[in-house]
Scaffold this motif. Structure first.
Motif, PDB file in Angstrom:
ATOM      1  N   ASP A  45       0.802  -1.322  -0.046  1.00  0.00           N
ATOM      2  CA  ASP A  45       0.037  -0.082   0.128  1.00  0.00           C
ATOM      3  C   ASP A  45       0.953   1.233  -0.112  1.00  0.00           C
ATOM      4  O   ASP A  45       2.119   1.065   0.409  1.00  0.00           O
ATOM      5  CB  ASP A  45      -0.916   0.115   1.032  1.00  0.00           C
ATOM      6  CG  ASP A  45      -1.871  -0.943   1.256  1.00  0.00           C
ATOM      7  OD1 ASP A  45      -2.687  -1.187   0.175  1.00  0.00           O
ATOM      8  OD2 ASP A  45      -2.041  -1.811   2.354  1.00  0.00           O
ATOM      9  N   GLU A  46       0.151   2.483  -0.579  1.00  0.00           N
ATOM     10  CA  GLU A  46       0.850   3.535  -0.537  1.00  0.00           C
ATOM     11  C   GLU A  46       0.549   4.302   0.847  1.00  0.00           C
ATOM     12  O   GLU A  46      -0.544   4.187   1.559  1.00  0.00           O
ATOM     13  CB  GLU A  46       0.466   4.576  -1.720  1.00  0.00           C
ATOM     14  CG  GLU A  46       0.911   5.774  -1.599  1.00  0.00           C
ATOM     15  CD  GLU A  46       0.465   6.674  -2.873  1.00  0.00           C
ATOM     16  OE1 GLU A  46       1.019   7.758  -3.065  1.00  0.00           O
ATOM     17  OE2 GLU A  46      -0.779   6.232  -3.494  1.00  0.00           O
ATOM     18  N   ARG A  47       1.517   4.774   1.680  1.00  0.00           N
ATOM     19  CA  ARG A  47       1.353   5.199   2.941  1.00  0.00           C
ATOM     20  C   ARG A  47       1.173   6.976   2.654  1.00  0.00           C
ATOM     21  O   ARG A  47       2.054   7.607   2.071  1.00  0.00           O
ATOM     22  CB  ARG A  47       2.619   5.287   3.739  1.00  0.00           C
ATOM     23  CG  ARG A  47       2.711   4.039   4.381  1.00  0.00           C
ATOM     24  CD  ARG A  47       4.274   3.511   4.823  1.00  0.00           C
ATOM     25  NE  ARG A  47       4.557   4.615   5.739  1.00  0.00           N
ATOM     26  CZ  ARG A  47       4.296   4.474   7.304  1.00  0.00           C
ATOM     27  NH1 ARG A  47       3.264   3.627   7.690  1.00  0.00           N
ATOM     28  NH2 ARG A  47       4.478   5.472   7.844  1.00  0.00           N
ATOM     29  N   VAL A  48       0.179   7.441   3.002  1.00  0.00           N
ATOM     30  CA  VAL A  48      -0.233   8.928   2.913  1.00  0.00           C
ATOM     31  C   VAL A  48      -0.453   9.685   4.238  1.00  0.00           C
ATOM     32  O   VAL A  48      -1.416   9.134   5.196  1.00  0.00           O
ATOM     33  CB  VAL A  48      -1.673   9.027   1.708  1.00  0.00           C
ATOM     34  CG1 VAL A  48      -1.873  10.503   1.717  1.00  0.00           C
ATOM     35  CG2 VAL A  48      -1.372   8.304   0.700  1.00  0.00           C
ATOM     36  N   CYS A  49       0.240  10.659   4.530  1.00  0.00           N
ATOM     37  CA  CYS A  49       0.487  11.347   5.706  1.00  0.00           C
ATOM     38  C   CYS A  49      -0.877  12.145   5.708  1.00  0.00           C
ATOM     39  O   CYS A  49      -1.352  12.514   4.780  1.00  0.00           O
ATOM     40  CB  CYS A  49       1.359  12.473   5.886  1.00  0.00           C
ATOM     41  SG  CYS A  49       1.562  13.162   7.462  1.00  0.00           S
ATOM     42  N   THR A  50      -1.479  12.042   7.033  1.00  0.00           N
ATOM     43  CA  THR A  50      -2.953  12.841   7.204  1.00  0.00           C
ATOM     44  C   THR A  50      -2.826  14.311   7.302  1.00  0.00           C
ATOM     45  O   THR A  50      -3.622  14.944   7.401  1.00  0.00           O
ATOM     46  CB  THR A  50      -3.721  12.349   8.242  1.00  0.00           C
ATOM     47  OG1 THR A  50      -3.034  12.174   9.636  1.00  0.00           O
ATOM     48  CG2 THR A  50      -4.078  10.825   8.054  1.00  0.00           C
ATOM     49  N   ASN A  51      -1.506  14.588   7.501  1.00  0.00           N
ATOM     50  CA  ASN A  51      -1.344  16.079   7.963  1.00  0.00           C
ATOM     51  C   ASN A  51      -1.236  16.769   6.628  1.00  0.00           C
ATOM     52  O   ASN A  51      -0.105  16.632   5.944  1.00  0.00           O
ATOM     53  CB  ASN A  51       0.037  16.147   8.841  1.00  0.00           C
ATOM     54  CG  ASN A  51       0.279  17.708   9.119  1.00  0.00           C
ATOM     55  OD1 ASN A  51      -0.263  18.671   8.482  1.00  0.00           O
ATOM     56  ND2 ASN A  51       1.666  17.803   9.707  1.00  0.00           N
ATOM     57  N   ALA A  52      -2.055  17.743   6.352  1.00  0.00           N
ATOM     58  CA  ALA A  52      -2.143  18.322   4.965  1.00  0.00           C
ATOM     59  C   ALA A  52      -0.840  19.366   4.786  1.00  0.00           C
ATOM     60  O   ALA A  52      -0.387  19.628   3.670  1.00  0.00           O
ATOM     61  CB  ALA A  52      -3.440  19.381   4.905  1.00  0.00           C
ATOM     62  N   ASP A  53      -0.200  19.747   5.806  1.00  0.00           N
ATOM     63  CA  ASP A  53       1.029  20.599   5.823  1.00  0.00           C
ATOM     64  C   ASP A  53       2.255  19.861   5.450  1.00  0.00           C
ATOM     65  O   ASP A  53       3.483  20.479   5.635  1.00  0.00           O
ATOM     66  CB  ASP A  53       1.082  21.471   7.137  1.00  0.00           C
ATOM     67  CG  ASP A  53      -0.381  22.406   7.093  1.00  0.00           C
ATOM     68  OD1 ASP A  53      -0.676  22.824   5.896  1.00  0.00           O
ATOM     69  OD2 ASP A  53      -0.672  22.964   8.100  1.00  0.00           O
ATOM     70  N   CYS A  54       2.312  18.484   5.793  1.00  0.00           N
ATOM     71  CA  CYS A  54       3.609  17.781   5.669  1.00  0.00           C
ATOM     72  C   CYS A  54       3.891  17.831   4.441  1.00  0.00           C
ATOM     73  O   CYS A  54       3.538  17.643   3.403  1.00  0.00           O
ATOM     74  CB  CYS A  54       3.280  16.269   5.995  1.00  0.00           C
ATOM     75  SG  CYS A  54       4.678  15.169   6.294  1.00  0.00           S
ATOM     76  N   PRO A  55       5.423  17.956   4.444  1.00  0.00           N
ATOM     77  CA  PRO A  55       6.302  18.129   3.078  1.00  0.00           C
ATOM     78  C   PRO A  55       5.876  16.667   2.105  1.00  0.00           C
ATOM     79  O   PRO A  55       6.085  16.803   0.998  1.00  0.00           O
ATOM     80  CB  PRO A  55       7.483  18.265   3.570  1.00  0.00           C
ATOM     81  CG  PRO A  55       7.707  18.665   5.084  1.00  0.00           C
ATOM     82  CD  PRO A  55       6.228  17.951   5.332  1.00  0.00           C
TER      83      PRO A  55
END
Length: 63
Positions: A45-55
């Protein structure tokens, strides 16, 4: 079953797992010549950060 509860490696926020799309097919076995087949470290799976401001959300770096 695959489970990945590790937080984002950049900012520490929780990540969301999404199915990978467009997986590259090398066209044959990869790995060492002793018979191991696979691409080593990729996750299903692809890991996608839930923080919209994360680089990681604005670059090619994966969470």
């Amino acid at each position: 079953m695959y489970v990945d509860n590790a937080p984002c490696s950049v900012c520490g926020s929780p990540v969301e797992l999404r199915a990978r799309t467009g997986v590259d097919d090398p066209g044959g076995p990869v790995g060492d010549p002793d018979g191991y087949v696979g691409d080593a470290d990729s996750t299903p799976d692809e890991r996608v950060c839930t923080n919209a401001d994360c680089p990681t959300r604005t670059s090619s770096v994966q969470a």
